[in-house]
Design a protein around this motif. Sequence first.
Motif: not given
Length: 73
Positions: A15-16, A19, A22-23, A41, A45
């Motif tokens: 999950g990290v 993320l 995605g960032g 976002v 980030t």
Amino acid sequence: MNVEAGNMAGLVLLGVLVLALGGCACVVWAERGGPRWVRGVAAVTLAASDLVRRSEKNRRRSLNRTTGDGDSD
């Protein structure tokens, strides 16, 4: 460590990673003029990466002070 805890830790790390990727994608998209939410976002980030960079720099400085031989010549 039991198998369930290992699976949970793996899911958290995955999950990290998702993320973070995605960032990074939002930072690139925002540079090309993405929508407002992408710019938001991207700003979060970049702020998080700046905090991590500063904490690493401070950590290295404190390690250098404690591992030195103490001579001030």
